[in-house]
Design an enzyme around this catalytic site. Structure first.
Site, PDB file in Angstrom:
ATOM      1  N   ASN A  37       7.436 -17.630 -25.058  1.00 17.77           N
ATOM      2  CA  ASN A  37       8.496 -18.053 -24.132  1.00 17.77           C
ATOM      3  C   ASN A  37       8.612 -16.992 -23.046  1.00 17.77           C
ATOM      4  O   ASN A  37       9.112 -15.897 -23.299  1.00 17.77           O
ATOM      5  CB  ASN A  37       9.815 -18.206 -24.918  1.00 17.77           C
ATOM      6  CG  ASN A  37      10.985 -18.536 -24.013  1.00 17.77           C
ATOM      7  OD1 ASN A  37      10.815 -18.811 -22.820  1.00 17.77           O
ATOM      8  ND2 ASN A  37      12.190 -18.505 -24.575  1.00 17.77           N
ATOM      9  N   TRP A  38       8.139 -17.330 -21.860  1.00 20.23           N
ATOM     10  CA  TRP A  38       8.111 -16.328 -20.775  1.00 20.23           C
ATOM     11  C   TRP A  38       9.465 -16.179 -20.101  1.00 20.23           C
ATOM     12  O   TRP A  38       9.635 -15.326 -19.228  1.00 20.23           O
ATOM     13  CB  TRP A  38       7.017 -16.702 -19.750  1.00 20.23           C
ATOM     14  CG  TRP A  38       5.624 -16.623 -20.318  1.00 20.23           C
ATOM     15  CD1 TRP A  38       5.268 -16.188 -21.567  1.00 20.23           C
ATOM     16  CD2 TRP A  38       4.393 -16.986 -19.677  1.00 20.23           C
ATOM     17  NE1 TRP A  38       3.901 -16.255 -21.734  1.00 20.23           N
ATOM     18  CE2 TRP A  38       3.342 -16.746 -20.583  1.00 20.23           C
ATOM     19  CE3 TRP A  38       4.078 -17.506 -18.410  1.00 20.23           C
ATOM     20  CZ2 TRP A  38       2.000 -16.995 -20.275  1.00 20.23           C
ATOM     21  CZ3 TRP A  38       2.745 -17.751 -18.095  1.00 20.23           C
ATOM     22  CH2 TRP A  38       1.714 -17.496 -19.014  1.00 20.23           C
ATOM     23  N   LYS A  39      10.400 -17.027 -20.429  1.00 23.34           N
ATOM     24  CA  LYS A  39      11.763 -16.958 -19.866  1.00 23.34           C
ATOM     25  C   LYS A  39      11.704 -16.885 -18.328  1.00 23.34           C
ATOM     26  O   LYS A  39      10.792 -17.444 -17.734  1.00 23.34           O
ATOM     27  CB  LYS A  39      12.521 -15.785 -20.492  1.00 23.34           C
ATOM     28  CG  LYS A  39      12.486 -15.860 -22.035  1.00 23.34           C
ATOM     29  CD  LYS A  39      13.416 -14.897 -22.720  1.00 23.34           C
ATOM     30  CE  LYS A  39      13.323 -15.091 -24.227  1.00 23.34           C
ATOM     31  NZ  LYS A  39      14.220 -14.217 -24.986  1.00 23.34           N
TER      32      LYS A  39
ATOM     33  N   GLU B 295      19.805 -18.585 -25.395  1.00 23.65           N
ATOM     34  CA  GLU B 295      20.228 -18.174 -24.050  1.00 23.65           C
ATOM     35  C   GLU B 295      20.830 -19.357 -23.294  1.00 23.65           C
ATOM     36  O   GLU B 295      21.764 -19.202 -22.507  1.00 23.65           O
ATOM     37  CB  GLU B 295      19.035 -17.565 -23.291  1.00 23.65           C
ATOM     38  CG  GLU B 295      18.722 -16.167 -23.828  1.00 23.65           C
ATOM     39  CD  GLU B 295      17.268 -15.747 -23.733  1.00 23.65           C
ATOM     40  OE1 GLU B 295      16.510 -16.346 -22.954  1.00 23.65           O
ATOM     41  OE2 GLU B 295      16.890 -14.810 -24.471  1.00 23.65           O
TER      42      GLU B 295
ATOM     43  N   GLY C 210      15.220  -9.795 -28.110  1.00 24.36           N
ATOM     44  CA  GLY C 210      15.156  -8.791 -27.053  1.00 24.36           C
ATOM     45  C   GLY C 210      15.757  -7.448 -27.426  1.00 24.36           C
ATOM     46  O   GLY C 210      15.957  -6.589 -26.564  1.00 24.36           O
TER      47      GLY C 210
ATOM     48  N   SER D 100      12.085 -10.415 -31.423  1.00 23.04           N
ATOM     49  CA  SER D 100      11.350  -9.149 -31.462  1.00 23.04           C
ATOM     50  C   SER D 100      10.082  -9.205 -32.317  1.00 23.04           C
ATOM     51  O   SER D 100       9.768  -8.255 -33.038  1.00 23.04           O
ATOM     52  CB  SER D 100      12.275  -8.012 -31.910  1.00 23.04           C
ATOM     53  OG  SER D 100      13.362  -7.870 -31.003  1.00 23.04           O
TER      54      SER D 100
ATOM     55  N   HIS E 249      17.543 -23.229 -26.744  1.00 23.70           N
ATOM     56  CA  HIS E 249      17.388 -21.772 -26.888  1.00 23.70           C
ATOM     57  C   HIS E 249      18.766 -21.111 -26.834  1.00 23.70           C
ATOM     58  O   HIS E 249      19.647 -21.566 -26.097  1.00 23.70           O
ATOM     59  CB  HIS E 249      16.489 -21.232 -25.769  1.00 23.70           C
ATOM     60  CG  HIS E 249      16.063 -19.817 -26.026  1.00 23.70           C
ATOM     61  ND1 HIS E 249      16.887 -18.749 -25.778  1.00 23.70           N
ATOM     62  CD2 HIS E 249      14.931 -19.311 -26.562  1.00 23.70           C
ATOM     63  CE1 HIS E 249      16.255 -17.633 -26.126  1.00 23.70           C
ATOM     64  NE2 HIS E 249      15.073 -17.942 -26.614  1.00 23.70           N
TER      65      HIS E 249
ATOM     66  N   GLU F 182      15.751 -18.268 -34.548  1.00 25.57           N
ATOM     67  CA  GLU F 182      15.849 -17.054 -33.748  1.00 25.57           C
ATOM     68  C   GLU F 182      17.240 -16.451 -33.908  1.00 25.57           C
ATOM     69  O   GLU F 182      18.176 -16.868 -33.207  1.00 25.57           O
ATOM     70  CB  GLU F 182      15.607 -17.368 -32.270  1.00 25.57           C
ATOM     71  CG  GLU F 182      14.260 -17.985 -31.979  1.00 25.57           C
ATOM     72  CD  GLU F 182      13.842 -17.775 -30.524  1.00 25.57           C
ATOM     73  OE1 GLU F 182      12.842 -17.068 -30.315  1.00 25.57           O
ATOM     74  OE2 GLU F 182      14.519 -18.278 -29.616  1.00 25.57           O
TER      75      GLU F 182
HETATM   76  P1  13P Z   1      11.938 -11.477 -27.907  1.00 20.62           P
HETATM   77  O1  13P Z   1      10.597 -11.678 -28.586  1.00 20.62           O
HETATM   78  O2  13P Z   1      11.820 -10.788 -26.596  1.00 20.62           O
HETATM   79  O3  13P Z   1      12.938 -10.861 -28.832  1.00 20.62           O
HETATM   80  O4  13P Z   1      12.493 -12.958 -27.548  1.00 20.62           O
HETATM   81  C1  13P Z   1      12.542 -13.925 -28.532  1.00 20.62           C
HETATM   82  C2  13P Z   1      12.896 -15.221 -27.902  1.00 20.62           C
HETATM   83  O5  13P Z   1      14.020 -15.437 -27.481  1.00 20.62           O
HETATM   84  C3  13P Z   1      11.841 -16.241 -27.782  1.00 20.62           C
HETATM   85  O6  13P Z   1      12.376 -17.467 -27.434  1.00 20.62           O
END
Ligand code: 13P
Length: 255
Positions: free
Chosen positions: A9-11, A97, A173, A213, A95, A167
């Site tokens: 997931n490149w966000k 976020e 993160g 992570s 997600h 997650e």
């Molecule tokens: P990280 O791997 O940066 O913790 O992010 C996880 C994530 O939210 C993937 O959707």
């Protein structure tokens, strides 16, 4: 046997040029991985270019978000049918976020799940508890509600085609990963939810990814757990070395 599924997931990172460069490099460096499904989720803006860069490779492209209507006066939104027409295969839904920063409700997540299937996209449903919820011992009830509401109205065959990404919000993160034991416990809980509600093949088919992570150094241990079928990777999916490192780590464990 469920095929491992690793998604990046490149966000809101990488512009069109950067995303295309990374996708092209991944296309070259992942050609030897045959026993794993791979997907990458760039920003909408880079979807076409990334889809082109990974054409005829084993890499699938996922979207990070979509609206639940097919078309119309919804300024700024992108529909699942548009994404499917562009060549997108998978769709991240719910997600954390989006749930927290953009107030996405349980009902909206459900509409997005239904809309994804109607358009022919395969949803990757993201669920997970916050640290406060974990500390209050309510991780399981939070996840149960997120999953039950998201899957409401879907057929057993559709549910069997869903990927669920667990997650924990506190692990995203932060560099803090759930221990393989804690992650396995929640994954087993999620599979049990499916066993209780659907015919047996559903729980057997659904792949449950862990996210939060995931890095090359911890991926193998997580993926070695019986109910962890893959990973949803954020930060470590933004460089070729880290993402390919994760693929190496998990395929070595498989022998
Ligand atoms: P990280 O791997 O940066 O913790 O992010 C996880 C994530 O939210 C993937 O959707």
């Amino acid at each position: 046997m469920r095929r491992p599924f690793i998604a990046g997931n490149w966000k809101m990172n990488l512009n069109i040029e950067e995303a295309t460069t990374l996708a092209s490099a991944l296309a070259q460096q992942t050609a030897s991985f045959r026993n794993v499904d791979i997907a990458i989720a760039p920003t909408h803006l880079a979807l076409s270019s990334v889809i082109n860069a990974v054409k005829n490779t084993g890499i699938h492209v996922a979207s990070q978000n979509h609206y639940f209507e097919e078309s119309g006066a919804y300024t700024g939104q992108v529909s699942p049918t548009m994404l499917r027409a562009a060549g997108v295969a998978y769709a991240l839904v719910g997600h954390s976020e989006r749930r927290t920063l953009f107030n996405e409700s349980l009902a909206e997540v459900n509409k997005k799940m239904q809309a994804a299937f109607q358009a022919g996209l395969l949803p990757i449903l993201c669920v997970g508890e916050t640290l406060a919820e974990r500390n209050q011992n309510s991780a399981e009830s939070v996840i149960k509600e997120q999953i039950e509401t998201a899957l409401d109205g879907l057929s057993a065959d559709q549910v069997a085609a869903v990927t669920i990404a667990y997650e924990p919000v506190w692990a995203i993160g932060t560099g803090i990963t759930a221990s393989p034991r804690d992650a396995q416990q929640i994954h087993a809980f999620i599979r049990k939810l499916l066993v209780d509600r659907y015919p047996a093949f559903v729980a057997e088919d659904v792949r449950i990814q862990y996210g939060g992570s995931v890095k090359p150094h911890n991926a193998a241990e997580l993926l070695a757990q019986p109910d962890i079928d893959g990973a949803l990777v954020g930060g470590a999916s933004l460089t070729v070395d880290a993402f390919v490192g994760i693929l190496h780590a998990i395929t070595e464990t498989q022998g």
